[in-house]
Design a protein around this motif. Sequence first.
Motif, PDB file in Angstrom:
ATOM      1  N   GLU A  26       0.850  -1.189   0.000  1.00 21.76           N
ATOM      2  CA  GLU A  26       0.000   0.000   0.000  1.00 21.76           C
ATOM      3  C   GLU A  26       0.885   1.238   0.000  1.00 21.76           C
ATOM      4  O   GLU A  26       1.771   1.391   0.852  1.00 21.76           O
ATOM      5  CB  GLU A  26      -0.886   0.013   1.253  1.00 21.76           C
ATOM      6  N   LEU A  27       0.681   2.115  -0.966  1.00 17.91           N
ATOM      7  CA  LEU A  27       1.430   3.358  -1.031  1.00 17.91           C
ATOM      8  C   LEU A  27       0.668   4.420  -0.238  1.00 17.91           C
ATOM      9  O   LEU A  27      -0.439   4.793  -0.595  1.00 17.91           O
ATOM     10  CB  LEU A  27       1.608   3.800  -2.491  1.00 17.91           C
ATOM     11  N   LYS A  28       1.298   4.876   0.828  1.00 15.41           N
ATOM     12  CA  LYS A  28       0.603   5.815   1.724  1.00 15.41           C
ATOM     13  C   LYS A  28       0.609   7.243   1.186  1.00 15.41           C
ATOM     14  O   LYS A  28      -0.203   8.068   1.569  1.00 15.41           O
ATOM     15  CB  LYS A  28       1.262   5.782   3.107  1.00 15.41           C
ATOM     16  N   ASP A  29       1.575   7.536   0.330  1.00 11.01           N
ATOM     17  CA  ASP A  29       1.695   8.902  -0.186  1.00 11.01           C
ATOM     18  C   ASP A  29       1.495   8.882  -1.695  1.00 11.01           C
ATOM     19  O   ASP A  29       2.441   9.009  -2.465  1.00 11.01           O
ATOM     20  CB  ASP A  29       3.068   9.475   0.180  1.00 11.01           C
ATOM     21  N   ASN A  30       0.238   8.697  -2.084  1.00  5.62           N
ATOM     22  CA  ASN A  30      -0.113   8.656  -3.504  1.00  5.62           C
ATOM     23  C   ASN A  30       0.757   7.658  -4.256  1.00  5.62           C
ATOM     24  O   ASN A  30       0.701   6.473  -4.009  1.00  5.62           O
ATOM     25  CB  ASN A  30      -0.025  10.057  -4.116  1.00  5.62           C
ATOM     26  N   ASN A  31       1.612   8.159  -5.144  1.00  6.33           N
ATOM     27  CA  ASN A  31       2.384   7.311  -6.035  1.00  6.33           C
ATOM     28  C   ASN A  31       3.827   7.129  -5.558  1.00  6.33           C
ATOM     29  O   ASN A  31       4.650   6.561  -6.255  1.00  6.33           O
ATOM     30  CB  ASN A  31       2.383   7.937  -7.443  1.00  6.33           C
ATOM     31  N   THR A  32       4.131   7.615  -4.357  1.00  4.03           N
ATOM     32  CA  THR A  32       5.510   7.621  -3.880  1.00  4.03           C
ATOM     33  C   THR A  32       5.902   6.267  -3.300  1.00  4.03           C
ATOM     34  O   THR A  32       5.191   5.693  -2.480  1.00  4.03           O
ATOM     35  CB  THR A  32       5.718   8.709  -2.814  1.00  4.03           C
ATOM     36  N   VAL A  33       7.081   5.783  -3.732  1.00  4.83           N
ATOM     37  CA  VAL A  33       7.608   4.528  -3.204  1.00  4.83           C
ATOM     38  C   VAL A  33       8.625   4.799  -2.102  1.00  4.83           C
ATOM     39  O   VAL A  33       8.595   4.183  -1.047  1.00  4.83           O
ATOM     40  CB  VAL A  33       8.270   3.697  -4.343  1.00  4.83           C
ATOM     41  N   LYS A  35      11.035   8.105  -0.101  1.00  2.00           N
ATOM     42  CA  LYS A  35      11.359   9.529   0.080  1.00  2.00           C
ATOM     43  C   LYS A  35      12.752   9.670   0.695  1.00  2.00           C
ATOM     44  O   LYS A  35      13.165   8.845   1.502  1.00  2.00           O
ATOM     45  CB  LYS A  35      10.360  10.198   1.029  1.00  2.00           C
ATOM     46  N   THR A  36      13.447  10.686   0.289  1.00  2.00           N
ATOM     47  CA  THR A  36      14.700  11.073   0.944  1.00  2.00           C
ATOM     48  C   THR A  36      14.663  12.578   1.140  1.00  2.00           C
ATOM     49  O   THR A  36      13.737  13.255   0.670  1.00  2.00           O
ATOM     50  CB  THR A  36      15.929  10.697   0.080  1.00  2.00           C
ATOM     51  N   LYS A  40      11.911  12.342  -3.882  1.00  2.36           N
ATOM     52  CA  LYS A  40      11.164  11.093  -3.777  1.00  2.36           C
ATOM     53  C   LYS A  40      11.250  10.314  -5.091  1.00  2.36           C
ATOM     54  O   LYS A  40      11.582  10.858  -6.147  1.00  2.36           O
ATOM     55  CB  LYS A  40       9.709  11.365  -3.426  1.00  2.36           C
ATOM     56  N   ILE A  41      10.960   9.003  -4.996  1.00  2.00           N
ATOM     57  CA  ILE A  41      10.902   8.130  -6.170  1.00  2.00           C
ATOM     58  C   ILE A  41       9.479   7.597  -6.264  1.00  2.00           C
ATOM     59  O   ILE A  41       8.950   7.033  -5.299  1.00  2.00           O
ATOM     60  CB  ILE A  41      11.893   6.957  -6.059  1.00  2.00           C
TER      61      ILE A  41
END
Length: 334
Positions: A26-33, A35-36, A40-41
């Motif tokens: 489940e991606l909690k931040d829309n399409n983000t896999v 973060k740094t 983000k990626i």
Amino acid sequence: MKKIIKVTASALAICLLITGCGNNAELKDNNTVVKTDEGKITADELYESLRDKYGISVLVDMIDHQLFDEKYKTDDTEEETINAQIEQMKSQYNNDDEAFQAAITQYLGVEDEDELRDLLSLEYKRNLAIEDYVKDSITDDEIQKYYDDEVIGDIKVRHILIKPETTDDMSTEEQTEAEEKAKKEAEDLIKQLDDGADFEELAKEYSDDTGSASDGGLIDYFNKDDNMDEAFLNASIDLEEGKYTEEPVQSSFGYHIILKLDQKKKPKLNKVKNDIIETLAENKLNEDATLRYNALIEIREEAGIKFNDDSLKKDYDELMQQLIDSVNSSSTAS
């Protein structure tokens, strides 16, 4: 209800990250896999990278696992087939585990035997699906025609075999002379039969078939699936009951004189229908090497496959066409 398979970029990227594609992500931040502090990626970015590295073939395997793993449950027959395949592969490397491991990694792209088993299992299930698809495509008219033209009742004959006395070190001329001598001997025996000689007694005295000579040349009931020599089989089919061949029949064993004793009635259609379907399906797959891939394309389409990414659809179509073209090229070359 038609099962619709939807293929998206983000779903593929996520699935490739999870072993076996069986865990829920489940991606909690829309399409983000990931973060740094630097940014983000996204799943879309990850997908682009993974697609370039692994190719569309990974996606096709995932689709087919979804289609076939549930329908064709792994059973003892599949396990035995895969075990035999792996043992055969290992024997090619003298059962050297290190050499075997290196080979399957290099040529098949799998990292261990478990991955190899998964690969072989998918191919096994694909083959079952292809066979079922082709069987379902066979019409009643095709079944009836095969039954009328090819199905016969069991045949019982007596025969006398005269083998040419040839050896590998003979010249071509010497082998020809031996063939002619054997044929002449068979012709002389036919003349004796014409003059009233007893077939059984001639078989006991002259036949070179040691398995049947002592029994008067008897070959008990046989049919087309009994691996009989084709020339011998066809001559036996063509004979009338109680008649013998007027000319010697040449087979891979020598020259035969065949006496047809009996032929049973052919079985009813409903008794052999499944066998006919099996045979027709096998024949179609042997005659058209592209049928395997076209069948899989149709099966996926019937499952309602939908690509939400046009580039994925293009890659898929190109892969299928490449596979079909490679088969056609191989067939033309051979």
